[in-house]
Design a protein around this motif. Sequence first.
Motif, PDB file in Angstrom:
ATOM      1  N   LEU A   1      -4.251  10.539 -11.498  1.00  0.00           N
ATOM      2  CA  LEU A   1      -5.661  10.885 -11.646  1.00  0.00           C
ATOM      3  C   LEU A   1      -6.036  11.093 -13.102  1.00  0.00           C
ATOM      4  N   LEU A   2      -5.158  11.716 -13.862  1.00  0.00           N
ATOM      5  CA  LEU A   2      -5.431  11.990 -15.272  1.00  0.00           C
ATOM      6  C   LEU A   2      -4.931  10.873 -16.182  1.00  0.00           C
ATOM      7  N   THR A   3      -4.562   9.734 -15.586  1.00  0.00           N
ATOM      8  CA  THR A   3      -4.065   8.554 -16.303  1.00  0.00           C
ATOM      9  C   THR A   3      -2.859   8.890 -17.169  1.00  0.00           C
ATOM     10  N   LEU A   4      -2.030   9.785 -16.700  1.00  0.00           N
ATOM     11  CA  LEU A   4      -0.844  10.181 -17.459  1.00  0.00           C
ATOM     12  C   LEU A   4       0.408   9.602 -16.810  1.00  0.00           C
ATOM     13  N   GLY A   5       0.995   8.634 -17.471  1.00  0.00           N
ATOM     14  CA  GLY A   5       2.308   8.155 -17.071  1.00  0.00           C
ATOM     15  C   GLY A   5       2.337   7.171 -15.927  1.00  0.00           C
ATOM     16  N   LYS A   6       1.666   7.485 -14.817  1.00  0.00           N
ATOM     17  CA  LYS A   6       1.741   6.633 -13.634  1.00  0.00           C
ATOM     18  C   LYS A   6       0.344   6.256 -13.165  1.00  0.00           C
ATOM     19  N   PRO A   7      -0.200   5.161 -13.662  1.00  0.00           N
ATOM     20  CA  PRO A   7      -1.494   4.723 -13.130  1.00  0.00           C
ATOM     21  C   PRO A   7      -1.334   4.303 -11.674  1.00  0.00           C
ATOM     22  N   LEU A   8      -2.427   4.317 -10.950  1.00  0.00           N
ATOM     23  CA  LEU A   8      -2.363   3.989  -9.525  1.00  0.00           C
ATOM     24  C   LEU A   8      -1.793   2.590  -9.318  1.00  0.00           C
ATOM     25  N   VAL A   9      -2.250   1.638 -10.104  1.00  0.00           N
ATOM     26  CA  VAL A   9      -1.689   0.286 -10.105  1.00  0.00           C
ATOM     27  C   VAL A   9      -1.461  -0.119 -11.561  1.00  0.00           C
ATOM     28  N   TYR A  10      -0.601  -1.092 -11.761  1.00  0.00           N
ATOM     29  CA  TYR A  10      -0.203  -1.454 -13.121  1.00  0.00           C
ATOM     30  C   TYR A  10      -1.402  -1.787 -13.997  1.00  0.00           C
ATOM     31  N   GLU A  11      -2.366  -2.529 -13.446  1.00  0.00           N
ATOM     32  CA  GLU A  11      -3.496  -2.987 -14.254  1.00  0.00           C
ATOM     33  C   GLU A  11      -4.351  -1.844 -14.787  1.00  0.00           C
ATOM     34  N   TRP A  12      -4.146  -0.649 -14.276  1.00  0.00           N
ATOM     35  CA  TRP A  12      -4.919   0.496 -14.748  1.00  0.00           C
ATOM     36  C   TRP A  12      -4.255   1.202 -15.933  1.00  0.00           C
ATOM     37  N   TRP A  13      -3.195   0.623 -16.499  1.00  0.00           N
ATOM     38  CA  TRP A  13      -2.531   1.243 -17.649  1.00  0.00           C
ATOM     39  C   TRP A  13      -3.505   1.457 -18.804  1.00  0.00           C
ATOM     40  N   PHE A  14      -4.492   0.590 -18.884  1.00  0.00           N
ATOM     41  CA  PHE A  14      -5.444   0.608 -19.993  1.00  0.00           C
ATOM     42  C   PHE A  14      -6.209   1.932 -20.065  1.00  0.00           C
ATOM     43  N   ALA A  15      -6.394   2.593 -18.927  1.00  0.00           N
ATOM     44  CA  ALA A  15      -7.194   3.819 -18.893  1.00  0.00           C
ATOM     45  C   ALA A  15      -6.613   4.891 -19.803  1.00  0.00           C
ATOM     46  N   GLN A  16      -5.313   5.026 -19.780  1.00  0.00           N
ATOM     47  CA  GLN A  16      -4.661   6.047 -20.598  1.00  0.00           C
ATOM     48  C   GLN A  16      -4.901   5.809 -22.083  1.00  0.00           C
ATOM     49  N   THR A  17      -4.696   4.571 -22.502  1.00  0.00           N
ATOM     50  CA  THR A  17      -4.876   4.230 -23.910  1.00  0.00           C
ATOM     51  C   THR A  17      -6.332   4.379 -24.335  1.00  0.00           C
ATOM     52  N   TYR A  18      -7.237   3.925 -23.486  1.00  0.00           N
ATOM     53  CA  TYR A  18      -8.660   3.993 -23.828  1.00  0.00           C
ATOM     54  C   TYR A  18      -9.130   5.438 -23.937  1.00  0.00           C
ATOM     55  N   LEU A  19      -8.695   6.273 -23.022  1.00  0.00           N
ATOM     56  CA  LEU A  19      -9.073   7.684 -23.065  1.00  0.00           C
ATOM     57  C   LEU A  19      -8.556   8.339 -24.344  1.00  0.00           C
ATOM     58  N   ALA A  20      -7.332   8.006 -24.731  1.00  0.00           N
ATOM     59  CA  ALA A  20      -6.769   8.564 -25.963  1.00  0.00           C
ATOM     60  C   ALA A  20      -7.559   8.109 -27.188  1.00  0.00           C
ATOM     61  N   LEU A  21      -7.979   6.847 -27.210  1.00  0.00           N
ATOM     62  CA  LEU A  21      -8.735   6.335 -28.356  1.00  0.00           C
ATOM     63  C   LEU A  21     -10.121   6.973 -28.446  1.00  0.00           C
ATOM     64  N   ILE A  22     -10.734   7.251 -27.309  1.00  0.00           N
ATOM     65  CA  ILE A  22     -12.019   7.960 -27.332  1.00  0.00           C
ATOM     66  C   ILE A  22     -11.855   9.313 -28.018  1.00  0.00           C
TER      67      ILE A  22
ATOM     68  N   PRO B   1       0.815  -1.231   0.000  1.00  0.00           N
ATOM     69  CA  PRO B   1       0.000   0.000   0.000  1.00  0.00           C
ATOM     70  C   PRO B   1       0.839   1.267   0.000  1.00  0.00           C
ATOM     71  N   ALA B   2       1.999   1.226   0.648  1.00  0.00           N
ATOM     72  CA  ALA B   2       2.870   2.411   0.645  1.00  0.00           C
ATOM     73  C   ALA B   2       3.368   2.703  -0.769  1.00  0.00           C
ATOM     74  N   ARG B   3       3.685   1.641  -1.511  1.00  0.00           N
ATOM     75  CA  ARG B   3       4.143   1.835  -2.890  1.00  0.00           C
ATOM     76  C   ARG B   3       3.031   2.391  -3.767  1.00  0.00           C
ATOM     77  N   ILE B   4       1.817   1.880  -3.584  1.00  0.00           N
ATOM     78  CA  ILE B   4       0.685   2.389  -4.363  1.00  0.00           C
ATOM     79  C   ILE B   4       0.405   3.844  -4.006  1.00  0.00           C
ATOM     80  N   ALA B   5       0.516   4.160  -2.718  1.00  0.00           N
ATOM     81  CA  ALA B   5       0.214   5.519  -2.267  1.00  0.00           C
ATOM     82  C   ALA B   5       1.118   6.553  -2.922  1.00  0.00           C
ATOM     83  N   ARG B   6       2.312   6.145  -3.308  1.00  0.00           N
ATOM     84  CA  ARG B   6       3.226   7.087  -3.962  1.00  0.00           C
ATOM     85  C   ARG B   6       2.732   7.506  -5.348  1.00  0.00           C
TER      86      ARG B   6
END
Length: 352
Positions: free
Chosen positions: A135-156, A123-128
């Motif tokens: 929040l804006l899905t730029l570069g550092k998603p909260l957890v690795y599995e959320w990488w998809f958000a950045q790509t999906y937002l760009a495709l929209i 949790p300490a690592r995630i908190a960083r």
Amino acid sequence: MAGGHQPLISRADANAIKGIAILLMFTHHLFALPTLIRPPSSFEPLLAALPLEVYLGRLGKICVAIFLFLSGYGFAQGTARPDIWRRHLDKAGRFLGTYAFYFTVAGLVVLTVSLLSPSDEIPARIARNLGVQGLLTLGKPLVYEWWFAQTYLALILLFPVLARSANRVPWLIGLGLMAFLTGALLDGRQLNPALFSVTNLLIWQLPFTYGLAFAHLERRPRWQEEFGSARLAGGASLALGAGFVLIETTAPKVLAPFLIVACPLALPSLIACGRTPAARASLAWLGQRSLPLWLIHPFLCTYLAQEWIYAGRHSLLILASLLVQTVLLAVALEAARSVLVAHLAKARPRLA
């Protein structure tokens, strides 16, 4: 669409296929990534001599391509409308709003856990990663599995531009394949900006482009007749299965690129499975909640509750545990989000 065209993949079909993709995603994250399973967590396969869960989980990587294919296909159904830019800005806003809600909830949970268990590094690592970039899905998603958000937002946001080339299907597919190869080359050389993953966008736009192209090809009567044949479904499934076995046994590192390129081969069998009367309603229900299920599940199976999820030991019990608990959390959080959205909608006129 114009001319009374009926899509080959209905909204109910798409939701059922998303439900299947959710199950594939859960299987992938539970059984196909052994480095993420921390002792004492472990699982017992159904067949000790043949870990089918691992192979199914490896195949489950195709879930992301399926989601993107359906997104491109679904977006294409409204290309004839004149307000395409406004609609996709609205889509981006709704997606980012949902993401922000779950980002906030996850952040509060992570901060609470890190305060209660200061010795726990996860949790300490995630908190960083709690910051504007995440929040804006730029570069550092909260957890690795959320990488998809950045790509999906760009495709929209890029879809109105891509839609202009949709009628020229060979050009569209050709450009999509060229972009995919460029992204794979950049990824192999680790040439990727820190703020925005251009390689992910270049690579994962391909199934999205497939969906857009398919939406235009299906207007052809002959295409519709051939697509519905059992022979096509069987042949496509056989080709995908043979390719999977060949690559898994000879060059497993290129499995993900293969699944991205070959994802349309899964479509006929996925539609057939999604139309199975006994499972259709349940799968569609899951598919309608695919976004919160995706955002919630990694915190249970990987980061904050892994021992609890794997407590059943047997693979089917582990999968059922993750599914049930993720669904319960998704239902509760979606209810809370709906209340919040309703309150914000009421407050907006007073603030204007």
